[in-house]
Design a protein around this motif. Structure first.
Motif, PDB file in Angstrom:
ATOM      1  N   LEU A   1       0.775  -1.075   0.082  1.00 51.67           N
ATOM      2  CA  LEU A   1       0.006   0.016  -0.040  1.00 51.67           C
ATOM      3  C   LEU A   1       0.755   1.367   0.054  1.00 51.67           C
ATOM      4  O   LEU A   1       0.684   2.385  -0.569  1.00 51.67           O
ATOM      5  CB  LEU A   1      -1.031  -0.158   1.245  1.00 51.67           C
ATOM      6  N   ILE A   2       1.920   1.352   0.964  1.00 53.57           N
ATOM      7  CA  ILE A   2       3.009   2.295   0.827  1.00 53.57           C
ATOM      8  C   ILE A   2       3.221   2.473  -0.566  1.00 53.57           C
ATOM      9  O   ILE A   2       3.379   3.689  -1.145  1.00 53.57           O
ATOM     10  CB  ILE A   2       3.952   2.122   1.952  1.00 53.57           C
ATOM     11  N   ASN A   3       3.849   1.539  -1.041  1.00 50.18           N
ATOM     12  CA  ASN A   3       4.626   1.707  -2.559  1.00 50.18           C
ATOM     13  C   ASN A   3       3.421   2.202  -3.378  1.00 50.18           C
ATOM     14  O   ASN A   3       3.767   3.165  -4.364  1.00 50.18           O
ATOM     15  CB  ASN A   3       5.195   0.256  -3.141  1.00 50.18           C
ATOM     16  N   PHE A   4       2.168   1.923  -3.367  1.00 52.59           N
ATOM     17  CA  PHE A   4       1.165   2.265  -4.222  1.00 52.59           C
ATOM     18  C   PHE A   4       0.875   3.680  -4.021  1.00 52.59           C
ATOM     19  O   PHE A   4       0.744   4.533  -4.981  1.00 52.59           O
ATOM     20  CB  PHE A   4       0.002   1.452  -3.985  1.00 52.59           C
ATOM     21  N   VAL A   5       0.765   4.119  -3.088  1.00 51.04           N
ATOM     22  CA  VAL A   5       0.532   5.543  -2.460  1.00 51.04           C
ATOM     23  C   VAL A   5       1.837   6.283  -3.184  1.00 51.04           C
ATOM     24  O   VAL A   5       1.413   7.467  -3.644  1.00 51.04           O
ATOM     25  CB  VAL A   5       0.510   5.817  -1.030  1.00 51.04           C
ATOM     26  N   ASN A   6       2.820   6.020  -3.042  1.00 51.77           N
ATOM     27  CA  ASN A   6       4.015   6.745  -3.576  1.00 51.77           C
ATOM     28  C   ASN A   6       4.070   6.814  -5.151  1.00 51.77           C
ATOM     29  O   ASN A   6       4.830   7.494  -5.654  1.00 51.77           O
ATOM     30  CB  ASN A   6       5.374   6.291  -2.956  1.00 51.77           C
ATOM     31  N   SER A   7       3.348   6.068  -5.799  1.00 53.25           N
ATOM     32  CA  SER A   7       3.438   5.985  -7.051  1.00 53.25           C
ATOM     33  C   SER A   7       2.442   7.044  -7.723  1.00 53.25           C
ATOM     34  O   SER A   7       2.394   6.902  -9.044  1.00 53.25           O
ATOM     35  CB  SER A   7       3.346   4.371  -7.620  1.00 53.25           C
ATOM     36  N   VAL A   8       1.638   7.407  -7.050  1.00 52.57           N
ATOM     37  CA  VAL A   8       0.386   8.309  -7.560  1.00 52.57           C
ATOM     38  C   VAL A   8       0.588   9.573  -6.715  1.00 52.57           C
ATOM     39  O   VAL A   8       1.160   9.911  -6.029  1.00 52.57           O
ATOM     40  CB  VAL A   8      -1.165   7.850  -7.249  1.00 52.57           C
ATOM     41  N   ASP A   9      -0.256  10.557  -7.535  1.00 52.15           N
ATOM     42  CA  ASP A   9      -0.258  11.899  -7.158  1.00 52.15           C
ATOM     43  C   ASP A   9      -1.374  12.196  -5.914  1.00 52.15           C
ATOM     44  O   ASP A   9      -0.979  13.026  -5.142  1.00 52.15           O
ATOM     45  CB  ASP A   9      -0.450  12.990  -8.101  1.00 52.15           C
ATOM     46  N   GLN A  10      -2.450  11.589  -6.084  1.00 48.46           N
ATOM     47  CA  GLN A  10      -3.515  11.590  -4.910  1.00 48.46           C
ATOM     48  C   GLN A  10      -4.209  10.468  -4.897  1.00 48.46           C
ATOM     49  O   GLN A  10      -4.278   9.284  -5.566  1.00 48.46           O
ATOM     50  CB  GLN A  10      -4.891  12.626  -5.592  1.00 48.46           C
ATOM     51  N   ILE A  11      -4.647  10.416  -3.387  1.00 46.70           N
ATOM     52  CA  ILE A  11      -5.085   9.213  -2.856  1.00 46.70           C
ATOM     53  C   ILE A  11      -6.356   9.477  -2.547  1.00 46.70           C
ATOM     54  O   ILE A  11      -6.829  10.281  -2.105  1.00 46.70           O
ATOM     55  CB  ILE A  11      -4.284   8.394  -1.599  1.00 46.70           C
ATOM     56  N   VAL A  12      -7.427   8.309  -3.104  1.00 43.07           N
ATOM     57  CA  VAL A  12      -8.675   8.163  -2.662  1.00 43.07           C
ATOM     58  C   VAL A  12      -8.999   7.007  -2.221  1.00 43.07           C
ATOM     59  O   VAL A  12      -8.348   5.797  -2.385  1.00 43.07           O
ATOM     60  CB  VAL A  12      -9.691   8.471  -3.980  1.00 43.07           C
ATOM     61  N   THR A  13     -10.047   6.727  -1.468  1.00 42.45           N
ATOM     62  CA  THR A  13     -10.235   5.357  -0.743  1.00 42.45           C
ATOM     63  C   THR A  13     -11.644   4.997  -0.288  1.00 42.45           C
ATOM     64  O   THR A  13     -12.524   6.109  -0.408  1.00 42.45           O
ATOM     65  CB  THR A  13      -9.586   5.304   0.614  1.00 42.45           C
ATOM     66  N   SER A  14     -12.173   3.827  -0.465  1.00 48.64           N
ATOM     67  CA  SER A  14     -13.413   3.591  -0.104  1.00 48.64           C
ATOM     68  C   SER A  14     -13.696   3.481   1.405  1.00 48.64           C
ATOM     69  O   SER A  14     -13.026   3.765   1.970  1.00 48.64           O
ATOM     70  CB  SER A  14     -13.314   1.909  -0.614  1.00 48.64           C
ATOM     71  N   PRO A  15     -14.964   3.782   1.500  1.00 46.36           N
ATOM     72  CA  PRO A  15     -15.398   3.960   2.954  1.00 46.36           C
ATOM     73  C   PRO A  15     -14.828   2.962   3.991  1.00 46.36           C
ATOM     74  O   PRO A  15     -14.508   1.696   3.710  1.00 46.36           O
ATOM     75  CB  PRO A  15     -16.926   3.808   3.183  1.00 46.36           C
ATOM     76  N   GLY A  16     -14.206   3.600   5.074  1.00 41.27           N
ATOM     77  CA  GLY A  16     -13.675   2.655   6.083  1.00 41.27           C
ATOM     78  C   GLY A  16     -12.081   2.497   6.254  1.00 41.27           C
ATOM     79  O   GLY A  16     -11.469   2.049   7.116  1.00 41.27           O
ATOM     80  N   ARG A  17     -11.618   2.847   5.086  1.00 37.69           N
ATOM     81  CA  ARG A  17     -10.044   2.778   4.801  1.00 37.69           C
ATOM     82  C   ARG A  17      -9.422   3.861   5.219  1.00 37.69           C
ATOM     83  O   ARG A  17      -7.910   3.887   5.337  1.00 37.69           O
ATOM     84  CB  ARG A  17      -9.737   1.948   3.618  1.00 37.69           C
ATOM     85  N   LYS A  18      -9.839   5.208   5.249  1.00 35.67           N
ATOM     86  CA  LYS A  18      -9.197   6.520   5.386  1.00 35.67           C
ATOM     87  C   LYS A  18      -8.333   6.401   6.704  1.00 35.67           C
ATOM     88  O   LYS A  18      -6.995   6.736   6.567  1.00 35.67           O
ATOM     89  CB  LYS A  18     -10.039   7.579   5.343  1.00 35.67           C
ATOM     90  N   LYS A  19      -8.650   6.185   7.732  1.00 33.43           N
ATOM     91  CA  LYS A  19      -8.057   6.192   9.006  1.00 33.43           C
ATOM     92  C   LYS A  19      -6.744   5.233   8.935  1.00 33.43           C
ATOM     93  O   LYS A  19      -5.807   5.745   9.317  1.00 33.43           O
ATOM     94  CB  LYS A  19      -8.803   5.734   9.956  1.00 33.43           C
TER      95      LYS A  19
END
Length: 329
Positions: free
Chosen positions: A266-284
């Motif tokens: 997940l950390i690698n995925f986050v670093n590969s994009v400009d903006q993060i969006v998430t389905s309900p419940g995963r934000k925290k």
């Protein structure tokens, strides 16, 4: 004041129109009761499609800014939700006052009135706990949102069912679902679920889900050619999000998604994009594992206004049946 549409921005026209109208109302330029232009009139005036204006009006109706009266037109709302809530409470207090006066005239004391009304309320509450709703959907995120976020009156229980589980264990679920009062699903899955549950004598109510306006606005503000990364639990949710964004007219972004639950991945995925969006419940959870501060937009689909009204009507009908049973006792 005049409508202002920025035809160069990525913000969809219907959101711009809705925001224009909010400004007119908030500034007092359009007062309570002011009649809005018809959808056709405004679409011709702004040189946009009638469907665009219809979407703007629909959003404003959902927020309570405007109200539509069939045959009369669309108007700025007379009262806000708080005033309406106060009005409902005042009417209830008047009903209670009248009941107290009539009870005293019949020779009951206030203590006796309290005891009787308490017992009666408990009886109705016990009957209402028998109201059971089953919600069937193809993705876990939407089921969790429906169960946890939508408000139903006390005493209404919800049975969440994942469509893939229903397909794998059809016989078992037919047995479980025979005792529910109503089954709710989306229009997209209606025919499939009717076929899977064809032996059940239970009403199936379809609803339409739409992307929450706040989510659309945030995504529309992303810069050109932004790489958006969606962290979700299912491919179904990812496809639903892509289709919903496409329908809004936002086409300046690239959407990637992952259903991976590994922290490192997940950390690698986050670093590969400009903006993060998430389905309900995963934000925290994402906020905890991401060291670099990034704005995380939660993607929320909710029943549209017509579907919410349908749900309310369905529950009212069920409760009336329950009250009929109570009155028979």
């Amino acid at each position: 004041m005049e409508f202002e549409l920025d035809r160069k921005t990525s913000v969809p026209y219907y959101l711009q129109i809705a925001n224009n109208i909010k400004q007119f109302v908030e500034s007092g330029f359009w007062k309570s009761g002011t009649k809005l232009p018809t959808e056709r009139e405004l679409s011709e005036r702004l040189q946009v499609s009638r469907n665009t204006v219809s979407m703007a009006y629909k959003e404003l109706q959902t927020e309570g800014v405007i109200v539509c009266h069939q045959g009369r037109g669309t108007f700025v709302s007379e009262q806000d939700d708080k005033l309406k809530q106060q009005s409902r409470k005042e009417r209830l207090l008047k009903i209670i006052d009248v009941s107290i006066e009539e009870a005293i005239q019949l020779g009951f004391s206030l203590d006796e009135f309290l005891d009787i009304t308490h017992i009666r309320a408990r009886e109705k509450q016990e009957m209402l706990t028998q109201l059971k709703i089953a919600f069937i959907e193809c993705n876990e995120e939407q089921i969790n949102y429906f169960v946890n976020e939508l408000y139903f009156d006390q005493g209404v229980s919800i049975l969440p069912v994942l469509l893939s589980d229903l397909k794998e264990n059809t016989e078992s679920y037919n047995e479980q679902l025979k005792d529910v009062d109503v089954i709710i699903t989306t229009f997209f899955h209606l025919e499939e679920i009717k076929d899977l549950l064809k032996n059940l004598n239970v009403d199936i109510v379809p609803i339409a889900l739409e992307l929450q306006m706040e989510t659309v606005v945030k995504i529309a503000r992303f810069s050109q050619e932004t790489k958006i990364g969606l962290a979700c639990k299912s491919e179904n949710f990812a496809e639903k999000f892509k289709n919903a964004i496409s329908k809004t007219g936002i086409n300046n972004i690239e959407i990637y998604y992952t259903t991976n639950t590994s922290e490192d991945e997940l950390i690698n995925f986050v670093n590969s994009v400009d903006q993060i969006v998430t389905s309900p419940g995963r934000k925290k959870y994402l906020e905890k594992i991401i060291s670099e501060k990034k704005d995380i937009v939660e993607v929320i689909f909710k029943p549209d206004e017509a579907s919410l009204n349908l749900l309310k009507t369905t529950l009212v009908d069920l409760k009336q049946k329950v009250r009929g049973k109570i009155d028979e006792h």
